[in-house]
Design a protein around this motif. Structure first.
Motif, PDB file in Angstrom:
ATOM      1  N   LEU A 162       0.825  -1.202   0.000  1.00 35.78           N
ATOM      2  CA  LEU A 162       0.000   0.000   0.000  1.00 35.78           C
ATOM      3  C   LEU A 162       0.863   1.257   0.000  1.00 35.78           C
ATOM      4  O   LEU A 162       1.952   1.262   0.588  1.00 35.78           O
ATOM      5  CB  LEU A 162      -0.895   0.005   1.249  1.00 35.78           C
ATOM      6  N   PRO A 163       0.375   2.320  -0.625  1.00 39.11           N
ATOM      7  CA  PRO A 163       1.060   3.610  -0.483  1.00 39.11           C
ATOM      8  C   PRO A 163       0.830   4.167   0.919  1.00 39.11           C
ATOM      9  O   PRO A 163       0.087   3.586   1.702  1.00 39.11           O
ATOM     10  CB  PRO A 163       0.371   4.480  -1.543  1.00 39.11           C
ATOM     11  N   ALA A 164       1.464   5.293   1.226  1.00 34.89           N
ATOM     12  CA  ALA A 164       1.307   5.911   2.558  1.00 34.89           C
ATOM     13  C   ALA A 164      -0.118   6.438   2.689  1.00 34.89           C
ATOM     14  O   ALA A 164      -0.544   7.301   1.929  1.00 34.89           O
ATOM     15  CB  ALA A 164       2.321   7.043   2.726  1.00 34.89           C
ATOM     16  N   LEU A 165      -0.831   5.925   3.663  1.00 30.80           N
ATOM     17  CA  LEU A 165      -2.266   6.212   3.753  1.00 30.80           C
ATOM     18  C   LEU A 165      -2.580   7.456   4.562  1.00 30.80           C
ATOM     19  O   LEU A 165      -3.719   7.893   4.618  1.00 30.80           O
ATOM     20  CB  LEU A 165      -2.996   5.009   4.355  1.00 30.80           C
ATOM     21  N   ASP A 166      -1.580   8.036   5.193  1.00 31.03           N
ATOM     22  CA  ASP A 166      -1.853   9.262   5.949  1.00 31.03           C
ATOM     23  C   ASP A 166      -1.772  10.497   5.058  1.00 31.03           C
ATOM     24  O   ASP A 166      -1.799  11.619   5.546  1.00 31.03           O
ATOM     25  CB  ASP A 166      -0.924   9.372   7.164  1.00 31.03           C
ATOM     26  N   TYR A 167      -1.640  10.320   3.763  1.00 30.71           N
ATOM     27  CA  TYR A 167      -1.666  11.430   2.822  1.00 30.71           C
ATOM     28  C   TYR A 167      -2.828  11.217   1.858  1.00 30.71           C
ATOM     29  O   TYR A 167      -3.087  10.094   1.428  1.00 30.71           O
ATOM     30  CB  TYR A 167      -0.343  11.502   2.040  1.00 30.71           C
TER      31      TYR A 167
ATOM     32  N   GLY B  58      -5.310  -0.313  -4.938  1.00 34.53           N
ATOM     33  CA  GLY B  58      -4.967  -1.291  -3.916  1.00 34.53           C
ATOM     34  C   GLY B  58      -3.481  -1.360  -3.667  1.00 34.53           C
ATOM     35  O   GLY B  58      -2.837  -0.335  -3.448  1.00 34.53           O
ATOM     36  N   ARG B  59      -2.949  -2.571  -3.709  1.00 37.43           N
ATOM     37  CA  ARG B  59      -1.531  -2.753  -3.410  1.00 37.43           C
ATOM     38  C   ARG B  59      -0.640  -2.569  -4.627  1.00 37.43           C
ATOM     39  O   ARG B  59       0.573  -2.745  -4.543  1.00 37.43           O
ATOM     40  CB  ARG B  59      -1.329  -4.155  -2.804  1.00 37.43           C
ATOM     41  N   ASN B  60      -1.265  -2.250  -5.761  1.00 40.02           N
ATOM     42  CA  ASN B  60      -0.474  -2.116  -6.991  1.00 40.02           C
ATOM     43  C   ASN B  60      -0.470  -0.681  -7.500  1.00 40.02           C
ATOM     44  O   ASN B  60      -1.000  -0.359  -8.564  1.00 40.02           O
ATOM     45  CB  ASN B  60      -1.006  -3.060  -8.054  1.00 40.02           C
ATOM     46  N   THR B  61       0.096   0.201  -6.720  1.00 39.13           N
ATOM     47  CA  THR B  61       0.198   1.615  -7.090  1.00 39.13           C
ATOM     48  C   THR B  61       0.992   1.752  -8.394  1.00 39.13           C
ATOM     49  O   THR B  61       2.034   1.093  -8.545  1.00 39.13           O
ATOM     50  CB  THR B  61       0.935   2.377  -5.972  1.00 39.13           C
ATOM     51  N   PRO B  62       0.525   2.593  -9.295  1.00 38.57           N
ATOM     52  CA  PRO B  62       1.309   2.809 -10.528  1.00 38.57           C
ATOM     53  C   PRO B  62       2.653   3.470 -10.216  1.00 38.57           C
ATOM     54  O   PRO B  62       2.813   4.105  -9.167  1.00 38.57           O
ATOM     55  CB  PRO B  62       0.432   3.753 -11.351  1.00 38.57           C
ATOM     56  N   ASP B  63       3.570   3.330 -11.162  1.00 40.40           N
ATOM     57  CA  ASP B  63       4.915   3.877 -10.936  1.00 40.40           C
ATOM     58  C   ASP B  63       4.999   5.357 -11.286  1.00 40.40           C
ATOM     59  O   ASP B  63       5.625   6.138 -10.578  1.00 40.40           O
ATOM     60  CB  ASP B  63       5.934   3.114 -11.785  1.00 40.40           C
TER      61      ASP B  63
END
Lengths: 405, 348
Positions: free
Chosen positions: A310-315, A326-331
């Motif tokens: 996951l990316p940083a969820l506090d932003y 989901g868990r596959n954030t683009p680059d």
């Protein structure tokens, strides 16, 4: 030289003072003549006030190595920097470290020709909000070379070049900073063969409003290893880098003519590469001469790797990406805000000003198209992000790596 | 006569020492001891000026840890200041500005038990202005050149009765230029018409300083006094509104750096008294490179809310990585903070 040494010693003796490194170095910095080499002795030296070099020419300040000659400012009571260099020409800093300054470690201003070579700026207690802002910090300079140097745990940027011209940052390491390397409002910069890891953001290329040197550009970022920049953001909130989401590899903000190529960018969990306008900061712009858009940004021949997570969820942007991907954030993430000045009457972006993304390995892309998605921003399921890279294949044959300056 | 003789010798040495020394060395423009210059008659610590040494004051002054300051100007024989339309002066080569920093033991009796800390000379040499600090000895009989700076313990009782102890800092040669700089050139800060345009008590009576200097044939081209600006004394409520006195405080304490052409320009924050653009003055302006100086706040000035304004936060700090100005103080200027807070609180 002998005359000067005599004066210095006479001076010190006449004052009835014990020779301490701080006073000795400061006296030498004041009395230095062109061509002088000033030696920072071996050992750890406790310095209480900022050391300064002003209006000097052709000086070498040399220690015995980053681990051997250490200026420690842990007990600093005066001055906002460790070393301040102003209005000088051809200054070479070599083979020493500056530790635990209350403000910036080494600040160089209005100087033509500054070399940092095997110089380290470090806050030894690790990442903390109370650390100084910048490590190696040339601002309003020209002909800047930073090489084989190290920056650790700056609460803003480890290596920070601001409002300068003709810059090379190479063979250096930035770790545990908020921003590893930042080039801001600067022109003609090459950033190559550096290793930036475990920062909040690896390499930032920013143009900000309200500054003296308005417009940066012609920046090349290549052959760097930019990995695991997932550190929590410990910048004080007012700082613009406080807005950088942990997990940022390379971020280009509001700058023009930037090429990012042949880098390895891996395991930066949120935004491996971001191309964004200043609007992303949600700050008002009061500077009529400021251009908040990106243009002519080229991202090519980079190697992207990312383990699922996951990316940083506090932003906010992290939440948005997590909901969408989901868990596959683009680059590669583009905010979809082209400079209106480069859009022709038919609504087409002029090819030479468009974003160009091609030949990156394993790069997944998303265009957040903020302009058209703005109203849906808070309901991300409805927003139409486009993963289509076709509009950004510019078809330009990019030249191989430029030879270094 | 002796004083005039020795002054002539000083100027001769200052002017011709260039010939004898090839190195661009600041020491060649400075004498080892303050008494070598002959600026003062009788007991030097009493600061009774020799002929040609003119005392003056500025209407708003830089806060230097509550140190009191005596100021004097010396022009080379027969030469004058040239008035410039921006309200500053061109100084003839050889001009010297003298400023002594001192503390009374108790500010409630400011003329008793005085301890002189240092005397700074700003000297207009053939290579531009240079600043030299002379540190007074314990017996107050002499002050010695100290180019690398010095730290001196001092204690005093403040006007509110509080006992204050601090390590007073004498600046090093480079630090002088840290403030006294414009476009890479070192310049004086205090002697501008707007800071001099007020009455001064001379031994022979009170007179406007600019008028006096004109009478003494120290100035060329001075316009009619009534046309010239006056910076209010920020300590005196009768001299101006809270806004006017705040701008005076900010101008003299901040604008030597926060001004186009000076080191603080990198921030885009311009605090000189002539500045009128709200953003450049800091209103809703985000910091650029403040680091932890921002104190987790978003703007330099939030109108109506001094507690959320970075400017006040930095004025109230004594942490070297946060405080502003960067040099010249270890203490908070309580009265200045109160004034600027009031100004921001009243802002709409």
């Amino acid at each position: 030289m002998r005359y000067k040494a005599f004066i210095v010693s006479l001076f010190i003796i006449s004052q009835g003072l014990a020779i301490d490194t701080e006073k000795d170095l400061q006296t030498q910095f004041i009395l230095a003549e062109p061509g002088d080499t000033i030696t920072i002795p071996k050992g750890t030296h406790n310095i209480k006030g900022a050391l300064s070099i002003e209006g000097k020419e052709n000086l070498v300040i040399r220690g015995s190595g980053m681990n051997r000659s250490i200026l420690s400012f842990a007990g600093q009571t005066e001055g906002a920097q460790g070393i301040s260099i102003t209005n000088s020409t051809n200054i070479i800093l070599e083979d020493f470290s500056v530790h635990d300054t209350k403000g910036d470690a080494i600040k160089v201003q209005y100087t033509d020709g500054i070399i940092f070579r095997r110089v380290s700026a470090e806050w030894t207690g690790g990442p903390k909000e109370t650390n100084g802002a910048y490590g190696l910090y040339p601002v309003l300079c020209q002909n800047v070379l930073i090489e084989h140097s190290v920056a650790i745990a700056a609460s803003d940027a480890g290596i920070y070049v601001g409002q300068s011209r003709n810059i090379v940052v190479r063979y250096s390491i930035a770790v545990n900073n908020v921003a590893g390397i930042e080039i801001e409002n600067s022109i003609d910069a090459e950033v190559y063969e550096n290793h930036t890891y475990d920062n909040t953001g690896g390499i930032l290329i920013f143009d900000l409003p309200d500054l003296v040197q308005k417009k940066g550009g012609h920046i090349r970022v290549y052959n760097n290893l930019i990995e695991n920049n997932n550190l929590f953001n410990f910048a004080p909130k007012g700082a613009i880098v406080g807005k950088v989401i942990p997990g940022t590899g390379v971020m280009v903000l509001a700058t023009s003519d930037v090429h990012v190529y042949e880098n390895t960018i891996r395991n930066n969990k949120s935004v491996a590469t971001g191309i964004v306008s200043y609007f992303i900061t949600e700050e008002a712009i009061n500077d009529s001469l400021y251009n908040p858009y990106t243009s002519s940004i080229h991202i090519y021949n980079n190697i992207y790797e990312r383990s699922p997570g996951l990316p940083a969820l506090d932003y906010e942007i992290g939440q948005l990406l997590a909901i969408k991907y989901g868990r596959n954030t683009p680059d590669i993430i583009y905010d979809g805000m082209p400079d209106p000045a480069y859009i022709n009457a038919d609504g087409v972006i002029l090819p030479e000003s468009n974003l160009c993304i091609q030949n990156n390995s394993d790069a997944r892309f998303t265009n957040m198209d903020i302009e058209n998605n703005f109203e849906k921003w808070y309901s991300p399921f409805l927003s139409d992000f486009s993963e289509d890279l076709t509009p950004f294949h510019c078809g330009i044959t990019h030249h191989p790596v430029a030879t270094s300056k | 006569m002796a004083t005039i003789m020795s002054k002539t010798i000083i100027w001769f040495i200052l002017t011709f020492s260039v010939v004898f020394s090839s190195a661009p060395n600041p020491l060649k423009y400075a004498k080892p001891k303050l008494s070598d210059y002959g600026f003062f008659k009788h007991r030097m610590a009493d600061h009774i000026p020799a002929e040609g040494v003119i005392p003056y004051s500025v209407s708003a002054q830089l806060f230097s840890d509550y140190a009191l300051k005596s100021r004097f100007i010396v022009l080379p024989e027969g030469q004058r200041l040239q008035y410039k339309s921006d309200g500053s002066f061109d100084f003839p080569q050889g001009s010297v500005l003298i400023k002594t920093f001192y503390y009374p033991a108790d500010f409630r009796n400011p003329n008793q038990e005085i301890k002189l800390m240092e005397t700074r000379l700003l000297t207009h040499t053939p290579e531009g202005w240079m600043g030299f600090a002379y540190v007074w000895n314990e017996t107050q009989t002499e002050a010695f050149l100290e180019i690398a700076g010095e730290r001196l313990p001092v204690s005093f009782i403040h006007s509110d009765g509080e006992k204050i102890e601090l390590e007073y800092s004498v600046p090093n040669f480079n630090q002088c230029k840290g403030c006294h700089v414009n476009q890479n050139q070192m310049i004086p800060i205090g002697p501008k018409v707007r800071l001099l345009n007020h009455e001064f008590e001379y031994p022979d009576g009170t007179m406007n300083q600019l008028k006096k200097w004109n009478i003494l044939e120290m100035i060329n081209g001075l316009p009619n006094l009534s046309t010239l600006p006056h910076t209010p004394d920020y300590d005196d409520p009768l001299e101006g509104s809270i806004a006017e006195r705040s701008r005076a405080w900010i101008d003299i304490n901040c604008a030597h750096c926060h001004r186009l052409g000076a080191p603080g320009e990198t921030s885009g924050l311009f605090l000189n008294i002539e500045e009128n653009d709200p953003t450049r003055l800091g209103i809703f302006k985000p910091p650029v490179a403040a680091g932890r100086g921002s104190g987790n706040m978003r703007y330099t000035i939030v109108p109506g809310n001094p507690e959320e304004s970075i400017m006040v936060y930095r004025m109230e700090s004594t942490d070297p990585g946060i405080m502003m100005p960067e040099l010249s103080r270890k203490l908070v200027h309580k009265e200045g903070v109160k004034l600027v807070k009031e100004w921001i609180r009243n802002m709409k």
